[in-house]
Design an enzyme around this catalytic site. Structure first.
Site, mmCIF file in Angstrom:
data_model
loop_
_atom_site.group_PDB
_atom_site.id
_atom_site.type_symbol
_atom_site.label_atom_id
_atom_site.label_comp_id
_atom_site.label_asym_id
_atom_site.label_seq_id
_atom_site.Cartn_x
_atom_site.Cartn_y
_atom_site.Cartn_z
ATOM 1 N N CYS A 1 42.586 44.135 49.700
ATOM 2 C CA CYS A 1 43.712 43.202 49.515
ATOM 3 C C CYS A 1 43.778 42.058 50.530
ATOM 4 O O CYS A 1 43.923 40.907 50.143
ATOM 5 C CB CYS A 1 45.039 43.955 49.592
ATOM 6 S SG CYS A 1 44.999 45.635 49.012
ATOM 7 N N LYS B 1 40.664 39.720 50.701
ATOM 8 C CA LYS B 1 40.606 39.096 49.365
ATOM 9 C C LYS B 1 41.624 37.965 49.248
ATOM 10 O O LYS B 1 41.320 36.863 48.824
ATOM 11 C CB LYS B 1 40.857 40.179 48.306
ATOM 12 C CG LYS B 1 40.883 39.724 46.856
ATOM 13 C CD LYS B 1 42.179 39.197 46.343
ATOM 14 C CE LYS B 1 43.386 40.053 46.561
ATOM 15 N NZ LYS B 1 43.436 41.288 45.825
ATOM 16 N N GLU C 1 63.080 29.790 37.434
ATOM 17 C CA GLU C 1 64.351 29.663 36.684
ATOM 18 C C GLU C 1 64.150 29.889 35.190
ATOM 19 O O GLU C 1 65.091 30.210 34.468
ATOM 20 C CB GLU C 1 65.019 28.304 36.940
ATOM 21 C CG GLU C 1 64.283 27.127 36.353
ATOM 22 C CD GLU C 1 64.975 25.795 36.615
ATOM 23 O OE1 GLU C 1 66.205 25.715 36.454
ATOM 24 O OE2 GLU C 1 64.282 24.828 36.995
ATOM 25 N N TYR D 1 40.889 43.914 37.926
ATOM 26 C CA TYR D 1 41.441 43.178 39.061
ATOM 27 C C TYR D 1 40.359 42.452 39.877
ATOM 28 O O TYR D 1 40.417 41.249 40.091
ATOM 29 C CB TYR D 1 42.132 44.150 40.029
ATOM 30 C CG TYR D 1 43.480 44.666 39.621
ATOM 31 C CD1 TYR D 1 44.636 44.160 40.196
ATOM 32 C CD2 TYR D 1 43.607 45.691 38.698
ATOM 33 C CE1 TYR D 1 45.885 44.664 39.868
ATOM 34 C CE2 TYR D 1 44.857 46.206 38.360
ATOM 35 C CZ TYR D 1 45.990 45.686 38.946
ATOM 36 O OH TYR D 1 47.220 46.184 38.619
ATOM 37 N N HIS E 1 67.075 25.361 40.637
ATOM 38 C CA HIS E 1 66.418 24.223 40.009
ATOM 39 C C HIS E 1 65.905 23.241 41.043
ATOM 40 O O HIS E 1 66.594 22.974 42.018
ATOM 41 C CB HIS E 1 67.423 23.519 39.080
ATOM 42 C CG HIS E 1 66.806 22.448 38.252
ATOM 43 N ND1 HIS E 1 65.944 22.717 37.210
ATOM 44 C CD2 HIS E 1 66.907 21.097 38.339
ATOM 45 C CE1 HIS E 1 65.553 21.569 36.683
ATOM 46 N NE2 HIS E 1 66.114 20.584 37.343
ATOM 47 N N CYS F 1 42.143 48.424 51.952
ATOM 48 C CA CYS F 1 43.057 47.283 51.817
ATOM 49 C C CYS F 1 42.897 46.285 52.960
ATOM 50 O O CYS F 1 42.755 45.085 52.738
ATOM 51 C CB CYS F 1 44.502 47.792 51.750
ATOM 52 S SG CYS F 1 45.722 46.487 51.785
ATOM 53 N N GLU G 1 39.584 38.360 40.094
ATOM 54 C CA GLU G 1 39.927 37.751 41.379
ATOM 55 C C GLU G 1 38.699 37.095 42.008
ATOM 56 O O GLU G 1 38.766 35.954 42.490
ATOM 57 C CB GLU G 1 40.522 38.811 42.318
ATOM 58 C CG GLU G 1 41.895 39.273 41.869
ATOM 59 C CD GLU G 1 42.533 40.325 42.779
ATOM 60 O OE1 GLU G 1 43.749 40.504 42.681
ATOM 61 O OE2 GLU G 1 41.825 40.977 43.574
HETATM 62 P P1 NDP Z 1 39.623 48.040 37.329
HETATM 63 O O1 NDP Z 1 39.875 49.426 36.915
HETATM 64 O O2 NDP Z 1 40.736 47.096 37.500
HETATM 65 O O3 NDP Z 1 38.630 47.372 36.291
HETATM 66 C C1 NDP Z 1 37.383 47.934 36.010
HETATM 67 C C2 NDP Z 1 36.712 47.045 34.989
HETATM 68 O O4 NDP Z 1 35.361 47.439 34.849
HETATM 69 C C3 NDP Z 1 37.359 47.148 33.624
HETATM 70 O O5 NDP Z 1 37.320 45.874 33.027
HETATM 71 C C4 NDP Z 1 36.456 48.124 32.894
HETATM 72 O O6 NDP Z 1 36.385 47.900 31.530
HETATM 73 C C5 NDP Z 1 35.111 47.787 33.493
HETATM 74 N N1 NDP Z 1 34.189 48.909 33.483
HETATM 75 C C6 NDP Z 1 34.439 50.188 33.815
HETATM 76 N N2 NDP Z 1 33.332 50.947 33.719
HETATM 77 C C7 NDP Z 1 32.352 50.126 33.299
HETATM 78 C C8 NDP Z 1 30.977 50.298 32.997
HETATM 79 N N3 NDP Z 1 30.400 51.482 33.120
HETATM 80 N N4 NDP Z 1 30.263 49.228 32.591
HETATM 81 C C9 NDP Z 1 30.845 48.019 32.477
HETATM 82 N N5 NDP Z 1 32.138 47.792 32.748
HETATM 83 C C10 NDP Z 1 32.887 48.830 33.149
HETATM 84 O O7 NDP Z 1 38.719 48.182 38.621
HETATM 85 P P2 NDP Z 1 38.363 47.177 39.819
HETATM 86 O O8 NDP Z 1 37.040 47.641 40.281
HETATM 87 O O9 NDP Z 1 38.535 45.770 39.409
HETATM 88 O O10 NDP Z 1 39.465 47.530 40.894
HETATM 89 C C11 NDP Z 1 39.691 48.884 41.287
HETATM 90 C C12 NDP Z 1 41.151 49.144 41.463
HETATM 91 O O11 NDP Z 1 41.571 48.558 42.673
HETATM 92 C C13 NDP Z 1 42.047 48.518 40.390
HETATM 93 O O12 NDP Z 1 42.237 49.369 39.316
HETATM 94 C C14 NDP Z 1 43.309 48.250 41.114
HETATM 95 O O13 NDP Z 1 44.146 49.368 40.945
HETATM 96 C C15 NDP Z 1 42.885 48.086 42.550
HETATM 97 N N6 NDP Z 1 42.955 46.673 42.934
HETATM 98 C C16 NDP Z 1 44.175 46.077 43.002
HETATM 99 C C17 NDP Z 1 44.275 44.749 43.338
HETATM 100 C C18 NDP Z 1 45.612 44.102 43.383
HETATM 101 O O14 NDP Z 1 46.604 44.797 43.460
HETATM 102 N N7 NDP Z 1 45.680 42.779 43.291
HETATM 103 C C19 NDP Z 1 43.092 43.941 43.643
HETATM 104 C C20 NDP Z 1 41.867 44.664 43.507
HETATM 105 C C21 NDP Z 1 41.819 45.980 43.175
HETATM 106 P P3 NDP Z 1 37.384 48.582 30.458
HETATM 107 O O15 NDP Z 1 38.700 47.901 30.610
HETATM 108 O O16 NDP Z 1 36.726 48.307 29.177
HETATM 109 O O17 NDP Z 1 37.442 50.040 30.807
#
Ligand code: NDP
Length: 425
Positions: free
Chosen positions: A22, A25, A415, A151, A410, A17, A155
């Protein structure tokens, strides 16, 4: 009894993080948003030279801030009388840890090693970077391909596009942000398209090749090719359990490596505990912190505290932001007999003078039988700031009537949440 605590960390204090997640980012999101802010200020009468951006300045300032935070974390440990070992910790038996050759014995072990980005096993994967590297790029690329639809992908697509990088996001399914409310997913798709982000759905990367001039050639499984300067993969994170010495103890793991724990974060090895992303419940920093507070209360304050995982709000810092708490419309329909959906989509007041076509979305899901608010969703500026407060109301069991009785502030976007009177579904 004299108690002694120690931590072992091989890299930098604060974990993902603070160092490669976080915090940096969000700083990059702020940086990228200035681009629009400069352009939009003309509608409010401001005139200036065309703004220019220096990536190296941003990275250097970010690094300085992260170093400051690392120091604060170390200071907090020092103040609490915690011994800090720098090095790779490997469990040798249920009470012994090896930290780069130094043996340490202990009564209890807590594993909080977090997660690690995954990469596709495809030809040329070595040319693809992850969120671990993206924060330290020497140069900002002219073109970038972002893989994934969660995510990090949305982002960083927003960060790159805002900083002037020609950006394509490729996601394997028909629509990204799976798990979020359908209206939110559609709205974000529309908003990213307005920002000239090239969205490719049903697109799976098959291979990557580095050309002689240093550029990258991405080939998708349907044969389509794309030339780009950088490929960032953001396809999920896996529990960081490699080379921890878990094979020397009786710690049960799930198929993906996640450590299995009970409600008090105890593993199947009674004096070993685990929490945070390494147990792969909900991969969010505040969740890990809450788990840690429950663990500390249970272990050291004589109060058995079990974490309540319901109603956890979350935000995605794409542009505009998403923030959400509770059930999506589809989840609520599946779980409750009758629900009412309140929805408002509008052009924010600020953009009446900026010329921006950005729109905001707000949505409330209500259980009709009890009038209880089951889900709150928003796409729009500062959505995270707005939904955090509403998450308190939801946690307190607020009904739609309570929302209706609340007088709005407002003029704000927020709101809208207390003035939506007629259900749309
Ligand atoms: P996420 O789990 O959010 O998303 C992973 C993405 O990759 C999904 O769209 C998934 O598709 C896709 N995917 C998974 N496996 C494959 C594959 N083999 N080939 C192609 N696409 C694939 O993971 P992130 O890496 O974005 O982030 C990790 C975690 O970190 C998040 O889950 C979140 O909990 C945390 N995070 C939180 C943030 C915040 O609070 N703002 C910011 C960044 C990260 P599908 O949906 O089809 O499975």
């Amino acid at each position: 009894m004299v108690r002694a605590w120690a931590t072992a960390e091989e890299k930098f204090m604060g974990g993902t993080c603070v160092n490669v997640g976080c915090i940096p980012k969000k700083l990059f999101v702020y940086a990228s948003h200035y681009h629009e802010d400069f352009n939009e200020s003309a509608g409010y009468g401001w005139q200036s030279e065309p703004a220019s951006f220096n990536w190296q300045t941003l990275v250097a300032n970010k690094d300085q801030e992260i170093a400051r935070l690392n120091g604060i974390y170390e200071g907090l440990l020092d103040q609490a009388g915690v011994t800090h070992f720098t090095g790779r910790a490997r469990i040798r038996d249920a009470h012994t840890i090896d930290i780069d050759g130094k043996r340490v014995t202990t009564d209890k072990i807590l594993i909080a090693t977090g997660g690690w980005p995954t990469k596709q096993d495809i030809p040329g994967a070595e040319h693809v970077i992850t969120s671990n590297e993206v924060f330290y790029l020497k140069h900002l690329p002219k073109r970038a391909l972002v893989l994934g639809g969660g995510y990090i992908a949305v982002e960083f697509a927003g960060i790159f596009a805002g900083l002037g990088v020609s950006t394509e996001l490729a996601y394997r399914g028909p629509l990204f942000l799976r798990g979020f409310d359908e209206d939110v997913r559609i709205m974000v798709k529309d908003e990213l398209l307005k920002k000239q982000i090239d969205l490719q759905f049903n697109a799976t990367l098959a291979s990557v090749q580095r050309n002689a001039d240093g550029t990258l050639l991405a080939t998708f499984s349907d044969g389509r090719t794309l030339e780009t300067d950088l490929i960032l993969t953001a396809t999920g994170r896996k529990p960081a359990v490699d080379d921890l010495g878990l094979d020397t103890v009786n710690v049960a793991q799930r198929d993906n490596g996640a450590i299995i724990v009970d409600a008090f974060y105890q593993t199947t090895e009674p004096n070993i505990y685990a929490l945070g992303d390494v147990i792969d419940r909900i991969q969010l920093t505040p969740v890990a912190i809450h788990e840690a507070m429950c663990f500390a209360s249970t272990q050291f304050a004589g109060e058995s505290k079990v974490m309540d995982y319901s109603g956890i709000a979350t935000a995605v810092f794409c542009q505009p932001n998403i923030a959400t708490v509770g059930l999506t419309e589809a989840e609520a329909r599946a779980q409750y007999e009758t629900i009412a959906v309140f929805r408002s989509e509008f052009r924010p007041l600020k953009h009446t003078l900026t010329g921006s076509a950005e729109r905001s979305l707000m949505k409330l899901i209500v259980e009709v039988a009890t009038d209880r608010v089951l889900g709150i969703h928003m796409v729009g500026a500062e959505a995270g700031e707005i939904i955090q407060g509403l998450a308190v109301a939801m946690k307190a069991g607020a009904t739609k009537a309570v929302f209706d009785q609340t007088v709005g502030i407002h003029p704000t976007a927020a709101e809208e949440f207390v003035t939506m009177r007629s259900p749309v579904a």
